[in-house]
Design a protein around this motif. Structure first.
Motif, PDB file in Angstrom:
ATOM      1  N   LYS A 566      39.486  44.492  49.376  1.00  0.00           N
ATOM      2  CA  LYS A 566      39.065  43.322  49.651  1.00  0.00           C
ATOM      3  C   LYS A 566      38.399  43.518  51.007  1.00  0.00           C
ATOM      4  N   ILE A 567      38.165  44.571  51.635  1.00  0.00           N
ATOM      5  CA  ILE A 567      37.600  44.577  52.843  1.00  0.00           C
ATOM      6  C   ILE A 567      36.441  44.004  53.206  1.00  0.00           C
ATOM      7  N   ARG A 568      35.629  44.002  52.258  1.00  0.00           N
ATOM      8  CA  ARG A 568      33.942  43.219  52.281  1.00  0.00           C
ATOM      9  C   ARG A 568      34.350  41.894  52.282  1.00  0.00           C
ATOM     10  N   ASP A 569      35.432  41.219  51.582  1.00  0.00           N
ATOM     11  CA  ASP A 569      35.475  39.931  51.421  1.00  0.00           C
ATOM     12  C   ASP A 569      35.956  39.423  53.037  1.00  0.00           C
ATOM     13  N   ILE A 570      36.713  40.308  53.742  1.00  0.00           N
ATOM     14  CA  ILE A 570      37.274  39.680  55.143  1.00  0.00           C
ATOM     15  C   ILE A 570      36.158  40.001  55.921  1.00  0.00           C
ATOM     16  N   ILE A 571      35.290  40.910  55.893  1.00  0.00           N
ATOM     17  CA  ILE A 571      34.277  41.083  56.823  1.00  0.00           C
ATOM     18  C   ILE A 571      33.058  39.990  56.583  1.00  0.00           C
ATOM     19  N   GLY A 572      32.807  39.840  55.128  1.00  0.00           N
ATOM     20  CA  GLY A 572      31.592  39.010  54.696  1.00  0.00           C
ATOM     21  C   GLY A 572      30.321  39.746  55.023  1.00  0.00           C
ATOM     22  N   THR A 573      29.279  39.021  54.590  1.00  0.00           N
ATOM     23  CA  THR A 573      27.831  39.458  54.504  1.00  0.00           C
ATOM     24  C   THR A 573      27.401  39.571  56.295  1.00  0.00           C
ATOM     25  N   GLY A 574      27.160  40.746  56.710  1.00  0.00           N
ATOM     26  CA  GLY A 574      26.757  40.695  58.166  1.00  0.00           C
ATOM     27  C   GLY A 574      28.026  40.551  59.134  1.00  0.00           C
ATOM     28  N   GLY A 575      29.110  40.510  58.507  1.00  0.00           N
ATOM     29  CA  GLY A 575      30.190  40.233  59.558  1.00  0.00           C
ATOM     30  C   GLY A 575      30.475  38.678  59.697  1.00  0.00           C
ATOM     31  N   LYS A 576      29.994  37.745  58.805  1.00  0.00           N
ATOM     32  CA  LYS A 576      29.997  36.367  58.991  1.00  0.00           C
ATOM     33  C   LYS A 576      31.458  35.899  58.813  1.00  0.00           C
ATOM     34  N   VAL A 577      32.214  36.432  58.104  1.00  0.00           N
ATOM     35  CA  VAL A 577      33.435  36.044  57.716  1.00  0.00           C
ATOM     36  C   VAL A 577      34.621  36.342  59.048  1.00  0.00           C
ATOM     37  N   ILE A 578      34.572  37.621  59.372  1.00  0.00           N
ATOM     38  CA  ILE A 578      35.228  38.027  60.317  1.00  0.00           C
ATOM     39  C   ILE A 578      34.962  37.312  61.650  1.00  0.00           C
ATOM     40  N   ARG A 579      33.751  37.089  61.772  1.00  0.00           N
ATOM     41  CA  ARG A 579      33.248  36.448  63.038  1.00  0.00           C
ATOM     42  C   ARG A 579      33.864  35.115  63.411  1.00  0.00           C
ATOM     43  N   GLU A 580      33.803  34.163  61.933  1.00  0.00           N
ATOM     44  CA  GLU A 580      34.266  32.970  61.889  1.00  0.00           C
ATOM     45  C   GLU A 580      35.549  32.835  62.055  1.00  0.00           C
ATOM     46  N   ASP A 592      40.296  48.795  59.596  1.00  0.00           N
ATOM     47  CA  ASP A 592      39.748  49.796  59.345  1.00  0.00           C
ATOM     48  C   ASP A 592      39.515  50.198  58.102  1.00  0.00           C
ATOM     49  N   ASP A 593      39.067  51.575  57.623  1.00  0.00           N
ATOM     50  CA  ASP A 593      38.476  51.772  56.518  1.00  0.00           C
ATOM     51  C   ASP A 593      39.468  51.851  55.197  1.00  0.00           C
ATOM     52  N   GLU A 594      40.748  51.925  55.769  1.00  0.00           N
ATOM     53  CA  GLU A 594      41.852  51.834  54.850  1.00  0.00           C
ATOM     54  C   GLU A 594      42.614  50.646  54.645  1.00  0.00           C
ATOM     55  N   GLY A 595      41.942  49.541  54.985  1.00  0.00           N
ATOM     56  CA  GLY A 595      42.346  48.298  54.865  1.00  0.00           C
ATOM     57  C   GLY A 595      43.563  47.782  56.005  1.00  0.00           C
ATOM     58  N   VAL A 618      42.530  37.179  50.726  1.00  0.00           N
ATOM     59  CA  VAL A 618      42.959  38.378  49.954  1.00  0.00           C
ATOM     60  C   VAL A 618      44.041  37.697  48.807  1.00  0.00           C
ATOM     61  N   GLU A 619      44.648  36.903  49.051  1.00  0.00           N
ATOM     62  CA  GLU A 619      45.679  36.478  48.012  1.00  0.00           C
ATOM     63  C   GLU A 619      45.029  35.683  46.773  1.00  0.00           C
ATOM     64  N   GLU A 620      45.699  35.767  45.698  1.00  0.00           N
ATOM     65  CA  GLU A 620      45.175  35.076  44.565  1.00  0.00           C
ATOM     66  C   GLU A 620      45.850  33.760  44.411  1.00  0.00           C
ATOM     67  N   ALA A 621      45.253  32.594  44.229  1.00  0.00           N
ATOM     68  CA  ALA A 621      45.781  31.390  43.913  1.00  0.00           C
ATOM     69  C   ALA A 621      46.806  31.462  42.759  1.00  0.00           C
ATOM     70  N   GLU A 622      47.763  30.553  42.673  1.00  0.00           N
ATOM     71  CA  GLU A 622      48.727  30.456  41.800  1.00  0.00           C
ATOM     72  C   GLU A 622      48.587  29.048  41.169  1.00  0.00           C
ATOM     73  N   VAL A 623      48.592  29.064  39.677  1.00  0.00           N
ATOM     74  CA  VAL A 623      48.686  27.966  39.082  1.00  0.00           C
ATOM     75  C   VAL A 623      49.828  27.127  39.189  1.00  0.00           C
ATOM     76  N   LYS A 647      38.944  30.071  49.676  1.00  0.00           N
ATOM     77  CA  LYS A 647      38.688  29.757  48.279  1.00  0.00           C
ATOM     78  C   LYS A 647      38.356  28.241  48.179  1.00  0.00           C
ATOM     79  N   ASP A 648      37.431  27.998  47.241  1.00  0.00           N
ATOM     80  CA  ASP A 648      36.968  26.727  47.107  1.00  0.00           C
ATOM     81  C   ASP A 648      37.403  26.214  45.321  1.00  0.00           C
ATOM     82  N   GLY A 649      37.976  25.033  45.372  1.00  0.00           N
ATOM     83  CA  GLY A 649      38.040  24.474  44.008  1.00  0.00           C
ATOM     84  C   GLY A 649      37.554  22.998  43.922  1.00  0.00           C
ATOM     85  N   LEU A 650      37.764  22.258  42.795  1.00  0.00           N
ATOM     86  CA  LEU A 650      36.996  21.091  42.442  1.00  0.00           C
ATOM     87  C   LEU A 650      38.268  20.289  42.067  1.00  0.00           C
ATOM     88  N   VAL A 651      38.203  19.339  43.113  1.00  0.00           N
ATOM     89  CA  VAL A 651      38.912  18.029  42.655  1.00  0.00           C
ATOM     90  C   VAL A 651      38.110  17.231  42.021  1.00  0.00           C
TER      91      VAL A 651
END
Length: 778
Positions: A566-580, A592-595, A618-623, A647-651
């Protein structure tokens, strides 16, 4: 062309080689020392004359590490070796301390010792090799050096001593001890230990001395082949008669001065005695200025003689204490209101203000050396301003002494620090000496320990330190606890021991005579243990253990562990997510590299906001679970809501209200905070949300009043395609070439007999298939 001399031996599992005669031949002495694949060149030069008026020994030692030795290019802008690093300064002191006492008294010729690391194998520390090379170069140079000395490093692992352990092995073991010695006695000790007892430490020093004897013999073998003729020194003039005369003039005055317990009063009385001596010899100054200065220099010798005899014969110290007595101690914590931790430690006339500052990972010290780029999360800096001894002097960058004293206290305290996992802070301890009459480095150990506990650093146990002294005359000696500045200056040893109630964490010894014996060291260690215990008791009166709460002004750091995937999801493309995350919450986020994620801020709410954001990614949505979300996009058929931070969802428009909604914009707008329930997550990860079943005010789930959809009528199963009955039209059998007719197809096609579909080959007839449907083989 070269008159090269080489000696070598196997030592500690590697070959130690000393070579001279090929490199730096214009120096008075030059030795290339090789141990393993670490190579150090040391060159010694000495001035043949003494500068007029010179009254001190100008020995300078420079140790330099060439980055090329490890196949590296220096970092930074200039890309070349520049001013001495902390390690280079400390190693220069390691070389200087044991060799300085081995030059004869009254020798004032300038000597320059330069050691340069030319090759580094990544395992063999070059400091020991440099010390051996310096000793060998001095021994063959012809200067009046009463060596040689040898040096080695000792580790302690699983109850056994190890000789010259590799760098990582020394760091992982319980002891990192450096010893320098002659063939007869120990000259210098520098160590860092993990709470070892006195017997283990003494055994390590003696183990080192035995191994050093082999190095001393190797240097002697080299000197027998390559040593230059020794310098001729002027015979030492017998000044005993002049000393006796001076004793009669100011002896009683000096004896009375050294019975004064107050340092300033004592200094004033000593200065008055010196003035009396100058006035007595004033007429000699005009007739023979050199003789006049020579007699005044003897005042220091007379002071030393008076103090030393009083201690050895009568057991009387300068301030009236016994040989084992520690000066009065006062310890205060929480001295400064805005620092993260602070203390004022006073022992007699020695005083230190110590502060502790806590920082985040980005405050770690970056160290660029032969080993590569490393980071340190614990720093201790020592400052010794001139006002601390009542003098006017230089005030600015730290001196070699400041760096050395700070490193000694750093070693003493590092053994009790928590791990990064237990306490993920960068720690900086600052010691400002405000008074000095005795060991200010040991005051730094005590004050630094108290300031860390005041800051809430969960150290294992409190650490105290004490400085021991020695008066040695022949076979008679006296060990002094908690020495004064004058006892340090006029004595023969500076022996500093720091540790906890469990054991020693650091030991440093410097000798001003030709070494000390095991008996002296054993007594000094035993006496120091008693003194440390007393000091710990006084420190406990101020603060017995670390505070459980950090200062309101200290940053808070919380950690969370995530899956490395999940590290890549936290950092985002070019660090976009973590900067936000950082920009929106105001908290600092490191991963760090170990999460392992560290979230830091002085505001708890910012930490919590960042934590929730990261958890949402990092967490998964629950129905069936209800979440807070924000409308991020509105489309004709509904609105997309961001929830759980990432996460995004449709209403769908039908899930916005129980009644009919014409347009989504009638209910929501972009940026609006809403509460949603997860209805479904399809196999592709798309999330379907509902607003209508959640109370938008309270977030409670509402009863679904909308009648459920009626299930669709199941379709009749299709019949067998081979039993379709009459499809209409007058179909005639097909025959080749006749495309007319066709019955119900329009036209009367006659195509001849039609092949039964069930008789066709699988995949159709390759000859009549389009090219893109044919098999690869075709």
């Amino acid at each position: 062309m070269f008159n090269t001399k080489t000696v070598s031996m196997e030592w500690g599992g590697k070959t130690l080689t000393l070579e001279t005669g090929r490199i730096a031949r214009q120096a008075d002495g030059a030795v290339l020392a090789t141990y393993g694949e670490t190579v150090v060149l040391c060159a010694v030069t000495a001035a043949r004359t003494v500068k007029e008026g010179q009254d001190f020994f100008p020995l300078t030692v420079h140790y330099q590490e060439k980055f090329s030795a490890a196949g590296r290019i220096p970092g930074g802008f200039f890309k070349r070796e520049r001013g001495a690093t902390e390690k280079e300064t400390l190693t220069s002191r390691l070389i200087d301390r044991p060799i300085r006492p081995l030059f004869p008294s009254g020798f004032y010729n300038e000597i320059n010792v330069i050691a340069q690391v030319l090759s580094y194998d990544g395992e063999t520390e070059p400091d020991i090799v440099a010390m051996i090379a310096a000793s060998a170069a001095l021994t063959i140079s012809g200067v009046p050096f009463m060596g040689p000395i040898g040096a080695c490093r000792v580790g302690y692992v699983d109850g056994d001593y190890t000789l010259n352990p590799a760098q990582q092995a020394a760091a992982d073991g319980d002891l990192d001890l450096i010893v320098a010695a002659t063939g007869n006695a120990v000259m210098m000790v520098e160590s860092e230990a993990k709470e070892l007892d006195e017997d283990i430490m003494l055994g390590a020093v003696m183990f080192a001395h035995d191994e050093i004897g082999k190095v001393v013999n190797l240097i002697i073998d080299l000197a027998e082949q390559a040593a230059k003729d020794p310098w001729e020194l002027s015979p030492v003039e017998d000044k005993s008669a002049t000393l006796d005369e001076l004793r009669g003039i100011i002896g009683d005055d000096l004896a009375a001065a050294y019975r004064l317990t107050d340092k300033q009063q004592r200094q004033d009385a000593v200065n008055a005695a010196r003035t009396k001596a100058r006035d007595h010899y004033a007429s000699l100054n005009a007739a023979d200025p050199a003789e006049y200065m020579g007699r005044l220099k003897l005042v220091k010798s007379l002071e030393s003689d008076i103090v030393r005899k009083a201690i050895l014969k009568d057991g009387k110290r300068i301030d009236g204490r016994t040989t084992t007595q520690v000066r009065p101690i006062e310890a205060i914590v929480g001295l400064l209101p805005r620092t993260h931790g602070s203390s004022l430690f006073t022992r007699g006339e020695t005083q230190a203000i110590c502060t502790t500052t806590l920082g985040t990972k980005e405050s770690e010290q970056m160290i660029d050396g032969l080993e590569g780029l490393t980071y340190s999360n614990f720093m201790l800096h020592y400052n010794f301003p001139p006002y601390s001894v009542g003098e006017v002097g230089r005030f600015g960058a730290p001196s070699r002494r400041d760096i050395g004293h700070g490193k000694l206290a750093w070693r003493a305290l590092r053994a009790v620090l928590p791990t990064k996992e237990e306490f993920p802070y960068t720690i900086r301890v600052l010691s400002d000496i405000t008074e000095s009459n005795g060991s200010s480095s040991m005051a730094t150990v005590c004050g630094g320990c108290l300031s860390m506990m005041d800051a809430g650093v969960p150290i294992a146990r409190p650490v105290s330190g004490i400085a021991m002294g020695l008066i040695l005359e022949g076979d008679d000696f006296t060990v002094l606890s908690d020495i004064l500045g004058d006892e340090d200056h006029l004595g023969d040893m500076d022996f500093k021991v720091a540790g906890t109630e469990k054991g020693i964490t650091s030991l440093q010894m410097d000798i001003k005579v030709a070494g000390i014996t095991r008996e002296i060291m054993s007594q000094a260690l035993s006496q120091a243990k008693e003194g440390r215990a007393h000091i710990l008791g006084e420190m406990t009166k101020a603060l017995g253990s670390a505070r459980t709460e950090l200062s309101d002004y200290a940053p808070r750091i919380e950690t969370m562990q995530i899956d490395k995937a999940k590290i890549r999801d936290i950092i985002g493309t070019g660090g976009k997510v973590i900067r936000e995350i950082v920009a929106e919450t105001g908290a600092k986020v490191d991963i760090d590299d170990e999460g392992l994620i560290k979230i830091s801020s002085s505001d708890i709410s910012q930490i919590e906001a960042a934590r929730k954001w990261i958890s949402g990614i990092v967490e998964e949505a629950e129905v069936g679970k209800i979440y807070n979300g924000k409308v991020v996009n509105i489309v004709d058929f509904g609105a997309f809501v961001n929830f759980m931070g990432g996460k995004d969802g449709l209403v769908h428009v039908s899930e916005m209200k129980n009644e009919r909604v014409e347009k989504p914009t009638d209910v929501v707008s972009e940026g609006q905070e809403v509460k949603v329930k997860v209805l479904e997550i399809d196999p592709r990860g798309k999330v379907r949300l509902s607003m209508r079943v959640v109370d938008q005010e309270t977030g409670e789930e509402l009863e679904d009043t909308r009648p459920p959809r009626e299930p669709r009528e199941p379709r009749e199963p299709r019949g067998d395609r081979n039993d379709r009955g009459d499809r209409g039209g007058d179909r005639r059998p097909r025959r080749d070439g006749d495309r007319s007719g066709g019955g119900g197809r329009g036209g009367n096609r006659d195509r001849g007999p039609r092949q039964d579909r069930n008789d066709r080959p699988a995949g159709g007839d390759p000859e009549h298939m389009p090219a893109f449907l044919k098999n690869d083989e075709d």
